[in-house]
Scaffold this motif. Sequence first.
Motif, PDB file in Angstrom:
ATOM      1  N   SER A  84      -9.946  34.219 -47.662  1.00 13.22           N
ATOM      2  CA  SER A  84      -9.979  32.773 -47.445  1.00 13.22           C
ATOM      3  C   SER A  84      -8.617  32.221 -47.055  1.00 13.22           C
ATOM      4  O   SER A  84      -8.520  31.130 -46.494  1.00 13.22           O
ATOM      5  CB  SER A  84     -10.432  32.061 -48.726  1.00 13.22           C
ATOM      6  OG  SER A  84      -9.435  32.129 -49.732  1.00 13.22           O
ATOM      7  N   ASP A  95     -11.987  27.891 -49.850  1.00 19.70           N
ATOM      8  CA  ASP A  95     -12.152  27.496 -48.442  1.00 19.70           C
ATOM      9  C   ASP A  95     -13.612  27.178 -48.103  1.00 19.70           C
ATOM     10  O   ASP A  95     -13.974  27.094 -46.938  1.00 19.70           O
ATOM     11  CB  ASP A  95     -11.610  28.590 -47.507  1.00 19.70           C
ATOM     12  CG  ASP A  95     -12.488  29.844 -47.520  1.00 19.70           C
ATOM     13  OD1 ASP A  95     -13.272  30.018 -48.473  1.00 19.70           O
ATOM     14  OD2 ASP A  95     -12.392  30.638 -46.573  1.00 19.70           O
ATOM     15  N   ARG A  96     -14.451  27.027 -49.132  1.00 23.02           N
ATOM     16  CA  ARG A  96     -15.857  26.622 -48.972  1.00 23.02           C
ATOM     17  C   ARG A  96     -16.733  27.734 -48.394  1.00 23.02           C
ATOM     18  O   ARG A  96     -17.841  27.474 -47.937  1.00 23.02           O
ATOM     19  CB  ARG A  96     -15.965  25.360 -48.086  1.00 23.02           C
ATOM     20  CG  ARG A  96     -15.315  24.141 -48.688  1.00 23.02           C
ATOM     21  CD  ARG A  96     -15.177  23.025 -47.658  1.00 23.02           C
ATOM     22  NE  ARG A  96     -16.447  22.737 -46.989  1.00 23.02           N
ATOM     23  CZ  ARG A  96     -17.368  21.912 -47.452  1.00 23.02           C
ATOM     24  NH1 ARG A  96     -17.190  21.300 -48.613  1.00 23.02           N
ATOM     25  NH2 ARG A  96     -18.480  21.682 -46.782  1.00 23.02           N
ATOM     26  N   ASN A  97     -16.268  28.957 -48.430  1.00 18.30           N
ATOM     27  CA  ASN A  97     -17.078  30.065 -47.939  1.00 18.30           C
ATOM     28  C   ASN A  97     -17.537  30.967 -49.080  1.00 18.30           C
ATOM     29  O   ASN A  97     -16.815  31.177 -50.048  1.00 18.30           O
ATOM     30  CB  ASN A  97     -16.291  30.913 -46.928  1.00 18.30           C
ATOM     31  CG  ASN A  97     -16.244  30.277 -45.559  1.00 18.30           C
ATOM     32  OD1 ASN A  97     -17.266  29.853 -45.039  1.00 18.30           O
ATOM     33  ND2 ASN A  97     -15.063  30.206 -44.978  1.00 18.30           N
ATOM     34  N   THR A 121      -6.536  31.199 -49.149  1.00 20.49           N
ATOM     35  CA  THR A 121      -6.150  30.209 -50.166  1.00 20.49           C
ATOM     36  C   THR A 121      -5.433  30.861 -51.341  1.00 20.49           C
ATOM     37  O   THR A 121      -4.797  30.178 -52.137  1.00 20.49           O
ATOM     38  CB  THR A 121      -7.386  29.465 -50.714  1.00 20.49           C
ATOM     39  OG1 THR A 121      -8.239  30.407 -51.395  1.00 20.49           O
ATOM     40  CG2 THR A 121      -8.159  28.794 -49.593  1.00 20.49           C
ATOM     41  N   SER A 163     -14.593  31.147 -52.812  1.00 19.41           N
ATOM     42  CA  SER A 163     -13.184  30.762 -52.736  1.00 19.41           C
ATOM     43  C   SER A 163     -13.051  29.277 -52.428  1.00 19.41           C
ATOM     44  O   SER A 163     -14.031  28.586 -52.166  1.00 19.41           O
ATOM     45  CB  SER A 163     -12.465  31.577 -51.647  1.00 19.41           C
ATOM     46  OG  SER A 163     -12.565  32.960 -51.908  1.00 19.41           O
TER      47      SER A 163
END
Length: 299
Positions: free
Chosen positions: A257, A280-282, A259, A278
Amino acid sequence: MDILYSKDIIATAGADSNAVVFDRPSGQVVSTLSGHSKKVTSIKFAAEGEVVVTGSADKTVRLWRGSEDGGFECSHTLKDHTAEVQAVTVHATNKYFVTASLDNTWCFYDLASGLCLAQVEEASGSSEGGYTSAAFHPDGLILGTGTAGSVVKIWDVKSQNNVARFDGHQGAVTAISFSENGYFLATAAHDGVKLWDLRRLRNFRTLSPYDENTATQSVEFDHSGSYLALGGSDIRIYQVANVKSDWNCIKILPDLSGTGKVNCVKFGADAKYVAAGSMDRNLRIFGLPEEEAGPSEES
């Protein structure tokens, strides 16, 4: 995050106040559960996937029941807590569930009716900063809770008495997981993962894979009890051993991600894949080539 093996669907909790259920093989969204007013902190399937339970920073818990179109509709909104709900966990019988909150209480609910059968606060009134994680033992007789004050507490579910207390962590206890055989408890906090022998009620090993600035966000035994996954700045898979033997790290999966923060990890059926959420919205699935699905959008 939770995975329903029988239907191969994954439920994710989002910082945008929504929860999303994905079909793992296709990566498609099955249902978006909208209704909370703040971030969804915890999510669990119950009753063979007929019900989804969500906890939120909006202080409420919601029960979502499967509808004819394959989606989920909110059937109950539970308002027994007075602060952020940090964890939900479902009893082995699928008849009850527990919620844990920063209000320093945990609630024991009947799943069918949504009624709170007990709200438990320690008689001493001692505050550990509230509850930040919770999980039922596989036998359903005891409950584990983690607090913002670095303490792990074990409860007798029937009597609702605190029967054991584990100290030693630094930072909030963000996740806890019991091994399927019921012998071990893994707890995650800022200082890494501690492994506890439930027969002797002692810490027998500490896994500290990251530097002092990197918290371990998630920890999870797989269903067979063969592996332990933890998530922090990456994902690490350990071979489960025993009290005397080393628990070796056998695989490191990167945080894709960017992040540097893996919020949750969960094993798929037979540990054939690992799902990771994660910041990052995935939602990402790691597995063997024939088991892989592409990254898909998480709420």
